[in-house]
Design an enzyme around this catalytic site. Structure first.
Site, PDB file in Angstrom:
ATOM      1  N   LYS A  71       0.831  -1.213   0.000  1.00  0.00           N
ATOM      2  CA  LYS A  71       0.000   0.000   0.000  1.00  0.00           C
ATOM      3  C   LYS A  71       0.861   1.256   0.000  1.00  0.00           C
ATOM      4  O   LYS A  71       0.606   2.202  -0.760  1.00  0.00           O
ATOM      5  CB  LYS A  71      -0.946  -0.016   1.200  1.00  0.00           C
ATOM      6  CG  LYS A  71      -2.036  -1.075   1.076  1.00  0.00           C
ATOM      7  CD  LYS A  71      -2.856  -1.184   2.341  1.00  0.00           C
ATOM      8  CE  LYS A  71      -3.894  -2.293   2.235  1.00  0.00           C
ATOM      9  NZ  LYS A  71      -4.708  -2.402   3.463  1.00  0.00           N
ATOM     10  N   SER A  87      -0.836   0.612   5.877  1.00  0.00           N
ATOM     11  CA  SER A  87      -1.100  -0.207   7.059  1.00  0.00           C
ATOM     12  C   SER A  87      -2.093  -1.300   6.711  1.00  0.00           C
ATOM     13  O   SER A  87      -2.941  -1.125   5.832  1.00  0.00           O
ATOM     14  CB  SER A  87      -1.678   0.688   8.170  1.00  0.00           C
ATOM     15  OG  SER A  87      -1.887  -0.057   9.352  1.00  0.00           O
ATOM     16  N   ASP A  88      -1.980  -2.410   7.420  1.00  0.00           N
ATOM     17  CA  ASP A  88      -2.948  -3.489   7.253  1.00  0.00           C
ATOM     18  C   ASP A  88      -3.067  -4.242   8.567  1.00  0.00           C
ATOM     19  O   ASP A  88      -2.104  -4.312   9.340  1.00  0.00           O
ATOM     20  CB  ASP A  88      -2.538  -4.437   6.131  1.00  0.00           C
ATOM     21  CG  ASP A  88      -3.745  -5.213   5.613  1.00  0.00           C
ATOM     22  OD1 ASP A  88      -4.574  -4.618   4.905  1.00  0.00           O
ATOM     23  OD2 ASP A  88      -3.870  -6.404   5.945  1.00  0.00           O
ATOM     24  N   THR A  89      -4.250  -4.789   8.803  1.00  0.00           N
ATOM     25  CA  THR A  89      -4.535  -5.519  10.037  1.00  0.00           C
ATOM     26  C   THR A  89      -5.199  -6.840   9.710  1.00  0.00           C
ATOM     27  O   THR A  89      -6.111  -6.885   8.877  1.00  0.00           O
ATOM     28  CB  THR A  89      -5.466  -4.688  10.953  1.00  0.00           C
ATOM     29  OG1 THR A  89      -4.828  -3.443  11.242  1.00  0.00           O
ATOM     30  CG2 THR A  89      -5.769  -5.415  12.255  1.00  0.00           C
TER      31      THR A  89
END
Length: 189
Positions: free
Chosen positions: A53, A70-72
């Protein structure tokens, strides 16, 4: 105001959290394939997406300041759980989380034309035992539909959490302390 950055995310939660850091920032959405690769671990998956990203933002021309990606993901038994595809998927996921401790992995990455720097934050979250009636009522609120793992700790899903070990803000979607620290490291390279 502190630093000026770009946020490569359309998430309103990440926007709200980033505002708490006092950064000047512009937000945009990136179109990236978020499919998990075959045999890719949850840790590698979440870090790859955060970097992707951020780097996609750079490739789109956002180059005059750092781009934050960001990623979760929610992980149970080593498996990364995405957003529920439908009610049946939600019920299955939540029954797996019921009465157990799972992990929430949030990866953050800053990128510019010179490179990328990333970090993974792991938080253990324990749920109480959940009844089907509770899950039915929760599903009807609409909250679980766009949440990794099918719940939002900052919303109605927070009532299921009995214990957390790690970063609350990482579970919401953007770890504040770690984000601030990583940006300082990135800018001092």
């Amino acid at each position: 105001m502190q630093s000026a950055i770009y946020l490569a995310s359309a998430s309103p939660r990440r926007k709200e959290l980033l505002m708490q850091l006092g950064y000047e920032f512009s937000q945009f959405s990136v179109d990236a394939d978020e499919s998990q690769l075959i045999n890719e671990s949850a840790v590698d998956y979440v870090e790859r997406l955060a970097c992707l990203k951020a780097q996609t933002g750079v490739a789109m021309g956002y180059i005059d300041r750092p781009v934050l990606g960001s990623d979760t993901v929610v992980v149970i038994d080593g498996e990364a759980l995405g957003k529920p595809s439908d009610k049946a998927d939600f019920m299955t996921t939540m029954q797996r989380l019921s009465g157990r401790t799972h992990q929430v992995l949030t990866a953050i990455a800053f990128a510019n034309p010179e490179g990328v720097l990333s970090q993974i934050i792991r938080t253990d979250v324990t749920f109480k035992s959940l009844s089907n009636d509770e899950l039915e009522r929760y599903w009807l609120t609409g909250e679980p539909e766009d949440k990794a793992g099918g719940y939002g700790i900052q919303g109605l899903g927070g009532r299921f959490v009995t214990h957390i070990s790690g970063s609350y803000f990482a579970v919401v979607g953007l770890p504040l302390y770690e984000c601030d620290k990583l940006l300082s490291e990135f800018l001092s390279r």
